[in-house]
Design a protein around this motif. Structure first.
Motif, PDB file in Angstrom:
ATOM      1  N   ARG A  18      -8.319  14.327  -1.598  1.00  0.00           N
ATOM      2  CA  ARG A  18      -9.255  13.971  -1.823  1.00  0.00           C
ATOM      3  C   ARG A  18     -10.061  13.626  -0.158  1.00  0.00           C
ATOM      4  NH1 ARG A  18      -8.843   9.957  -6.208  1.00  0.00           N
ATOM      5  NH2 ARG A  18      -8.233   8.263  -4.430  1.00  0.00           N
ATOM      6  N   ARG A  27     -12.210  16.868   1.245  1.00  0.00           N
ATOM      7  CA  ARG A  27     -14.161  16.389   1.743  1.00  0.00           C
ATOM      8  C   ARG A  27     -14.061  17.042   4.048  1.00  0.00           C
ATOM      9  NH1 ARG A  27     -12.712  11.196   0.270  1.00  0.00           N
ATOM     10  NH2 ARG A  27     -12.745  10.718   2.313  1.00  0.00           N
ATOM     11  N   THR A  79     -12.047   7.346   6.590  1.00  0.00           N
ATOM     12  CA  THR A  79     -12.466   7.628   5.144  1.00  0.00           C
ATOM     13  C   THR A  79     -13.823   8.418   5.409  1.00  0.00           C
ATOM     14  OG1 THR A  79     -11.141   6.586   3.482  1.00  0.00           O
ATOM     15  CG2 THR A  79     -13.855   7.557   3.317  1.00  0.00           C
ATOM     16  N   ALA A 113     -15.733  12.452   6.418  1.00  0.00           N
ATOM     17  CA  ALA A 113     -16.546  13.012   5.975  1.00  0.00           C
ATOM     18  C   ALA A 113     -17.755  13.575   7.175  1.00  0.00           C
ATOM     19  CB  ALA A 113     -17.352  11.721   5.649  1.00  0.00           C
ATOM     20  N   VAL A 132     -20.982   7.962   2.667  1.00  0.00           N
ATOM     21  CA  VAL A 132     -19.215   7.580   1.638  1.00  0.00           C
ATOM     22  C   VAL A 132     -20.117   6.666   0.703  1.00  0.00           C
ATOM     23  CG1 VAL A 132     -16.914   7.218   1.470  1.00  0.00           C
ATOM     24  CG2 VAL A 132     -18.074   8.838   3.041  1.00  0.00           C
ATOM     25  N   THR A 133     -19.949   7.086  -0.935  1.00  0.00           N
ATOM     26  CA  THR A 133     -20.064   5.393  -1.158  1.00  0.00           C
ATOM     27  C   THR A 133     -19.683   4.433  -1.699  1.00  0.00           C
ATOM     28  OG1 THR A 133     -19.127   6.164  -3.488  1.00  0.00           O
ATOM     29  CG2 THR A 133     -22.094   6.593  -2.697  1.00  0.00           C
ATOM     30  N   ASP A 156     -17.905   3.165  -4.134  1.00  0.00           N
ATOM     31  CA  ASP A 156     -17.146   3.433  -4.785  1.00  0.00           C
ATOM     32  C   ASP A 156     -16.296   4.186  -4.664  1.00  0.00           C
ATOM     33  OD1 ASP A 156     -17.613   1.840  -6.774  1.00  0.00           O
ATOM     34  OD2 ASP A 156     -18.978   3.351  -7.983  1.00  0.00           O
ATOM     35  N   GLU A 157     -16.722   5.448  -3.683  1.00  0.00           N
ATOM     36  CA  GLU A 157     -15.358   6.521  -3.250  1.00  0.00           C
ATOM     37  C   GLU A 157     -14.738   5.866  -1.884  1.00  0.00           C
ATOM     38  OE1 GLU A 157     -18.089   9.872  -3.283  1.00  0.00           O
ATOM     39  OE2 GLU A 157     -18.656   9.025  -1.117  1.00  0.00           O
ATOM     40  N   ASP A 175     -12.363   4.176  -4.233  1.00  0.00           N
ATOM     41  CA  ASP A 175     -11.176   5.080  -4.099  1.00  0.00           C
ATOM     42  C   ASP A 175     -10.229   5.365  -3.338  1.00  0.00           C
ATOM     43  OD1 ASP A 175     -11.625   4.784  -7.148  1.00  0.00           O
ATOM     44  OD2 ASP A 175     -12.949   6.474  -6.539  1.00  0.00           O
ATOM     45  N   GLU A 176     -10.789   5.328  -2.529  1.00  0.00           N
ATOM     46  CA  GLU A 176      -9.415   5.639  -0.985  1.00  0.00           C
ATOM     47  C   GLU A 176      -9.115   4.841  -0.770  1.00  0.00           C
ATOM     48  OE1 GLU A 176      -9.294   9.227  -0.048  1.00  0.00           O
ATOM     49  OE2 GLU A 176     -11.181  10.186  -1.276  1.00  0.00           O
TER      50      GLU A 176
END
Length: 220
Positions: A113, A117, A159, A163, A168-169, A171-172, A175-176
């Motif tokens: 992921r 990005r 992260t 981007a 970056v949300t 939730d993202e 997940d990361e």
């Protein structure tokens, strides 16, 4: 997103391919380096998971040839050799990231992921607004000042930089950076963001927007 998976351990390759297809990737599989080069010439793969120890042509040779050709595929190299020198050697060949075997499947997904990005221009060093992260050595600095970050703070910072100015949300970020089974939610992200901002110091380079998430503006 189309992905080429290259590994001569057929059971591993086929199992990973099946899992990645469930994650939404369009996966092609090759079991040796020669087939990998032929396959990528016939596909529009944007990502490659490349084992370093391959028959016919080694992963090193495949990576070197693709970079000499200027191929834009983003390469995550897999290997049983996981020392720092091994990682640096793989990145010097042109790989975008490096993962040692055995690895956790969730980490493989997170790294893919991040590569999706980041793009080819991100490279192993991410930098913006005086903030610099070396993703090989996993160290960070602000305006040349080394920073002592927790693994979660480092993960959030990497992260955001990966981007490249995009939001970056929450939730993202979860997940990361956070593993399944760990405490997850807006509270833990907010806490990590608070301490990360404090360690970065003024001026604040992390922008937040309701409904969008967080970002570090490029060149802010």
């Amino acid at each position: 997103m189309r992905l080429l998976l290259v590994d001569d351990q057929r059971d591993l390759a086929d199992g990973l391919a099946e899992g990645l297809r469930h994650e939404g990737y369009a996966v092609d599989v090759a079991y040796d380096g020669g087939t990998a080069l032929a396959r990528i010439a016939d596909t529009d793969a944007e990502l490659m998971v490349l084992d370093r120890d391959l028959p016919v042509l080694t992963g090193d040779a495949v990576c070197r040839i693709l970079r000499e050709q200027g191929h834009p595929v983003r390469i995550l190299m897999l290997t049983a050799a996981g020392t720092l020198d091994d990682r640096v050697a793989g990145l010097d060949l042109g790989a975008d990231d490096y993962l040692a075997k055995p690895f956790a499947y969730v980490e493989l997904l997170a790294r893919l992921r991040a590569l999706a990005r980041r793009g080819r221009t991100g490279g192993p060093v991410l930098e913006s607004s005086g903030v610099r992260v070396d993703t090989v050595r996993r160290v960070a600095e602000r305006d040349g000042r080394p920073m002592r970050l927790t693994p979660k703070e480092y993960g959030v910072l990497e992260t955001l930089l990966a981007a490249r100015g995009g939001y970056v949300t929450v939730d993202e970020l979860l997940d990361e950076v956070w593993e399944r089974g760990e405490e997850r939610g807006r509270t833990v992200v907010k806490a990590a963001m608070h301490t990360l901002r404090r360690k970065l110091g003024p001026p604040d380079v992390i922008d937040s927007a309701v409904g969008h998430g967080y970002r570090i503006e490029v060149g802010a």
